[in-house]
Design a protein around this motif. Structure first.
Motif, PDB file in Angstrom:
ATOM      1  N   ASP A   1      14.125  95.868  -5.054  1.00  0.00           N
ATOM      2  CA  ASP A   1      15.138  95.588  -3.360  1.00  0.00           C
ATOM      3  C   ASP A   1      15.594  96.453  -2.828  1.00  0.00           C
ATOM      4  OD1 ASP A   1      14.301  93.033  -3.307  1.00  0.00           O
ATOM      5  OD2 ASP A   1      16.153  92.178  -4.318  1.00  0.00           O
TER       6      ASP A   1
ATOM      7  N   PHE B   1      26.158 100.710  -9.456  1.00  0.00           N
ATOM      8  CA  PHE B   1      25.515 100.171  -9.405  1.00  0.00           C
ATOM      9  C   PHE B   1      26.057  98.669  -8.593  1.00  0.00           C
ATOM     10  CE2 PHE B   1      23.567  99.662 -13.609  1.00  0.00           C
ATOM     11  CZ  PHE B   1      23.520  98.014 -12.903  1.00  0.00           C
ATOM     12  N   THR B   2      25.178  98.020  -7.596  1.00  0.00           N
ATOM     13  CA  THR B   2      25.944  96.464  -7.934  1.00  0.00           C
ATOM     14  C   THR B   2      24.323  95.815  -7.586  1.00  0.00           C
ATOM     15  OG1 THR B   2      27.726  97.409  -6.870  1.00  0.00           O
ATOM     16  CG2 THR B   2      27.617  95.208  -6.289  1.00  0.00           C
TER      17      THR B   2
ATOM     18  N   ARG C   1      21.948  86.345  -1.760  1.00  0.00           N
ATOM     19  CA  ARG C   1      22.601  86.904  -1.159  1.00  0.00           C
ATOM     20  C   ARG C   1      23.528  86.376  -0.098  1.00  0.00           C
ATOM     21  NH1 ARG C   1      18.010  91.058  -2.599  1.00  0.00           N
ATOM     22  NH2 ARG C   1      17.725  90.856  -4.436  1.00  0.00           N
TER      23      ARG C   1
ATOM     24  N   ARG D   1      26.687  85.499   0.788  1.00  0.00           N
ATOM     25  CA  ARG D   1      27.554  84.481   0.124  1.00  0.00           C
ATOM     26  C   ARG D   1      28.562  85.355  -0.091  1.00  0.00           C
ATOM     27  NH1 ARG D   1      24.463  80.180  -2.538  1.00  0.00           N
ATOM     28  NH2 ARG D   1      22.252  80.921  -1.375  1.00  0.00           N
TER      29      ARG D   1
ATOM     30  N   LEU E   1      28.614  87.550  -2.624  1.00  0.00           N
ATOM     31  CA  LEU E   1      29.330  88.099  -4.147  1.00  0.00           C
ATOM     32  C   LEU E   1      29.470  88.861  -4.480  1.00  0.00           C
ATOM     33  CD1 LEU E   1      26.481  85.183  -5.536  1.00  0.00           C
ATOM     34  CD2 LEU E   1      29.662  85.201  -5.369  1.00  0.00           C
TER      35      LEU E   1
ATOM     36  N   VAL F   1      22.472  98.779   4.799  1.00  0.00           N
ATOM     37  CA  VAL F   1      23.259  98.002   5.355  1.00  0.00           C
ATOM     38  C   VAL F   1      24.205  97.168   4.679  1.00  0.00           C
ATOM     39  CG1 VAL F   1      23.791  96.488   7.748  1.00  0.00           C
ATOM     40  CG2 VAL F   1      22.275  98.452   7.313  1.00  0.00           C
TER      41      VAL F   1
ATOM     42  N   SER G   1      24.716  96.773   1.345  1.00  0.00           N
ATOM     43  CA  SER G   1      26.072  98.002   0.415  1.00  0.00           C
ATOM     44  C   SER G   1      26.659  98.303   1.346  1.00  0.00           C
ATOM     45  CB  SER G   1      25.080  98.954  -0.559  1.00  0.00           C
ATOM     46  OG  SER G   1      26.075 100.016  -0.666  1.00  0.00           O
TER      47      SER G   1
HETATM   48  C1  LIG Z   1      23.133  95.319  -1.771  1.00  0.00           C
HETATM   49  C2  LIG Z   1      23.589  93.588  -2.387  1.00  0.00           C
HETATM   50  C3  LIG Z   1      24.341  94.356  -3.434  1.00  0.00           C
HETATM   51  C4  LIG Z   1      24.340  93.057  -1.175  1.00  0.00           C
HETATM   52  O1  LIG Z   1      24.963  91.809  -2.058  1.00  0.00           O
HETATM   53  P1  LIG Z   1      25.084  90.625  -1.333  1.00  0.00           P
HETATM   54  O2  LIG Z   1      26.134  89.811  -1.746  1.00  0.00           O
HETATM   55  O3  LIG Z   1      24.456  89.560  -0.302  1.00  0.00           O
HETATM   56  O4  LIG Z   1      26.399  90.848  -0.069  1.00  0.00           O
HETATM   57  P2  LIG Z   1      27.727  90.567   0.578  1.00  0.00           P
HETATM   58  O5  LIG Z   1      26.717  88.639   0.520  1.00  0.00           O
HETATM   59  O6  LIG Z   1      29.166  90.581  -0.593  1.00  0.00           O
HETATM   60  O7  LIG Z   1      27.972  90.797   1.246  1.00  0.00           O
HETATM   61  C5  LIG Z   1      28.001  92.220   2.236  1.00  0.00           C
HETATM   62  C6  LIG Z   1      28.291  92.294   3.165  1.00  0.00           C
HETATM   63  O8  LIG Z   1      26.598  92.674   3.813  1.00  0.00           O
HETATM   64  C7  LIG Z   1      26.278  91.953   5.482  1.00  0.00           C
HETATM   65  N1  LIG Z   1      25.077  91.728   4.951  1.00  0.00           N
HETATM   66  C8  LIG Z   1      24.345  91.022   3.504  1.00  0.00           C
HETATM   67  N2  LIG Z   1      22.956  91.551   3.957  1.00  0.00           N
HETATM   68  C9  LIG Z   1      22.833  92.118   4.054  1.00  0.00           C
HETATM   69  C10 LIG Z   1      20.945  92.298   4.824  1.00  0.00           C
HETATM   70  N3  LIG Z   1      20.267  92.427   4.271  1.00  0.00           N
HETATM   71  N4  LIG Z   1      21.404  92.903   6.468  1.00  0.00           N
HETATM   72  C11 LIG Z   1      23.036  93.438   6.937  1.00  0.00           C
HETATM   73  N5  LIG Z   1      23.845  93.241   6.274  1.00  0.00           N
HETATM   74  C12 LIG Z   1      23.707  92.707   5.596  1.00  0.00           C
HETATM   75  C13 LIG Z   1      27.113  90.612   4.409  1.00  0.00           C
HETATM   76  O9  LIG Z   1      26.800  90.329   5.676  1.00  0.00           O
HETATM   77  C14 LIG Z   1      28.437  91.540   4.523  1.00  0.00           C
HETATM   78  O10 LIG Z   1      28.992  92.367   5.648  1.00  0.00           O
HETATM   79  P3  LIG Z   1      30.287  91.308   5.797  1.00  0.00           P
HETATM   80  O11 LIG Z   1      31.316  91.257   5.572  1.00  0.00           O
HETATM   81  O12 LIG Z   1      30.040  92.501   7.878  1.00  0.00           O
HETATM   82  O13 LIG Z   1      29.656  89.815   7.513  1.00  0.00           O
HETATM   83  C15 LIG Z   1      22.158  92.492  -2.579  1.00  0.00           C
HETATM   84  O14 LIG Z   1      21.542  92.635  -1.410  1.00  0.00           O
HETATM   85  C16 LIG Z   1      21.427  93.785  -3.546  1.00  0.00           C
HETATM   86  O15 LIG Z   1      21.451  93.111  -4.971  1.00  0.00           O
HETATM   87  N6  LIG Z   1      20.419  94.277  -3.091  1.00  0.00           N
HETATM   88  C17 LIG Z   1      19.403  94.954  -4.119  1.00  0.00           C
HETATM   89  C18 LIG Z   1      20.717  96.298  -4.723  1.00  0.00           C
HETATM   90  C19 LIG Z   1      20.917  97.390  -4.075  1.00  0.00           C
HETATM   91  O16 LIG Z   1      20.123  97.527  -2.845  1.00  0.00           O
HETATM   92  N7  LIG Z   1      22.545  97.787  -3.722  1.00  0.00           N
HETATM   93  C20 LIG Z   1      22.988  98.182  -4.216  1.00  0.00           C
HETATM   94  C21 LIG Z   1      22.990  99.750  -4.189  1.00  0.00           C
HETATM   95  S1  LIG Z   1      23.700  99.845  -5.886  1.00  0.00           S
END
Ligand SMILES: CC(C)(COP(=O)(O)OP(=O)(O)OC[C@H]1O[C@@H](n2cnc3c(N)ncnc32)[C@H](O)[C@@H]1OP(=O)(O)O)[C@@H](O)C(=O)NCCC(=O)NCCS
Length: 199
Positions: free
Chosen positions: A81, A136-137, A144, A146, A148, A177, A179
């Motif tokens: 992802d 990384f996160t 997702r 929520r 976290l 987006v 992240s």
């Molecule tokens: C990136 C990632 C860590 C985000 O995790 P998450 O727990 O879903 O993030 P959050 O719920 O804290 O959301 C953070 C913000 O992003 C937004 N968001 C989350 N997923 C989204 C998506 N697919 N498209 C657009 N915005 C999104 C949320 O609405 C929130 O924004 P807001 O505060 O303005 O409402 C997760 O999608 C993931 O694990 N992706 C794969 C690994 C990755 O790319 N890691 C980051 C690079 S190190």
């Protein structure tokens, strides 16, 4: 025969980027860097993000070195992802190496655990010269959107700020987006954009 165009990675404000764009270069992808400086407002925002995850049922806390295995399993499940560009990629860490780095204080990790103990989200950070950078996160796909990722990043800032760390850095793919928004929600400011230009 397939040929691959070379890609140049240039800051968006680099005059060479403007020159290449003028001469017809294509933006294949983008990346960005962001910085956060700890202020009382930032700490309040981080606390609110952590509290929201706790109220929703997750335990948010620092990870012990022996929890590296769970973190790596979580990350391996999401490896496909991560958006990949010429300037951003991610390798799932080795659990033994990550555990050793956590034990040595060369890495820090913070996670969100569901009520049954399952690790649903985590962030890993490391010290660089004048700041702490996010390595990384990751959030489990089913957990997702929520808050976290925002919560574990917030927990990291709270914990490390308490030990005197006041500057944080991160970055990622322009496509990511989620992240970028998780970071911006806590007070990270995008300080640079990079264009990946194909002639
Ligand atoms: C990136 C990632 C860590 C985000 O995790 P998450 O727990 O879903 O993030 P959050 O719920 O804290 O959301 C953070 C913000 O992003 C937004 N968001 C989350 N997923 C989204 C998506 N697919 N498209 C657009 N915005 C999104 C949320 O609405 C929130 O924004 P807001 O505060 O303005 O409402 C997760 O999608 C993931 O694990 N992706 C794969 C690994 C990755 O790319 N890691 C980051 C690079 S190190």
């Amino acid at each position: 025969m397939t040929t691959t165009q070379p890609v140049r990675v240039l800051r968006s404000d680099d005059p060479e980027a403007a020159r290449l764009l003028d001469s017809g270069a294509r933006v294949r992808s983008e990346s960005w860097g962001a910085r956060l400086t700890v202020t009382p407002d930032v700490l309040d925002t981080c606390r609110a993000a952590v509290d929201a995850a706790r109220e929703a049922g997750w335990t948010v806390r620092a990870l012990a070195p022996e929890e590296a295995t769970a973190l790596v399993a979580l990350d391996a499940g999401a490896a496909g992802d991560y958006p990949v560009t010429v300037a951003t990629s991610h390798d799932v860490p080795d659990a033994g190496e990550l555990g050793a780095a956590l034990a040595a204080g060369e890495r820090w990790a913070f996670g969100a655990f569901a009520a049954d103990g399952r690790l649903d989200a985590a962030t890993v950070l490391y010290p660089v010269a004048d700041r702490v950078d996010i390595d990384f996160t990751v959030t489990r796909a089913a957990a997702r959107r929520r808050g976290l990722a925002t919560a574990v990043k917030g927990a990291a800032v709270l914990d490390l700020a308490a030990t005197g760390r006041t500057r944080f850095g991160t970055g990622g793919s322009g496509d990511n987006v989620a992240s970028r928004r998780a970071n911006e929600a806590l007070g990270y400011v995008v300080t640079e954009r990079w264009l990946h230009l194909e002639a």
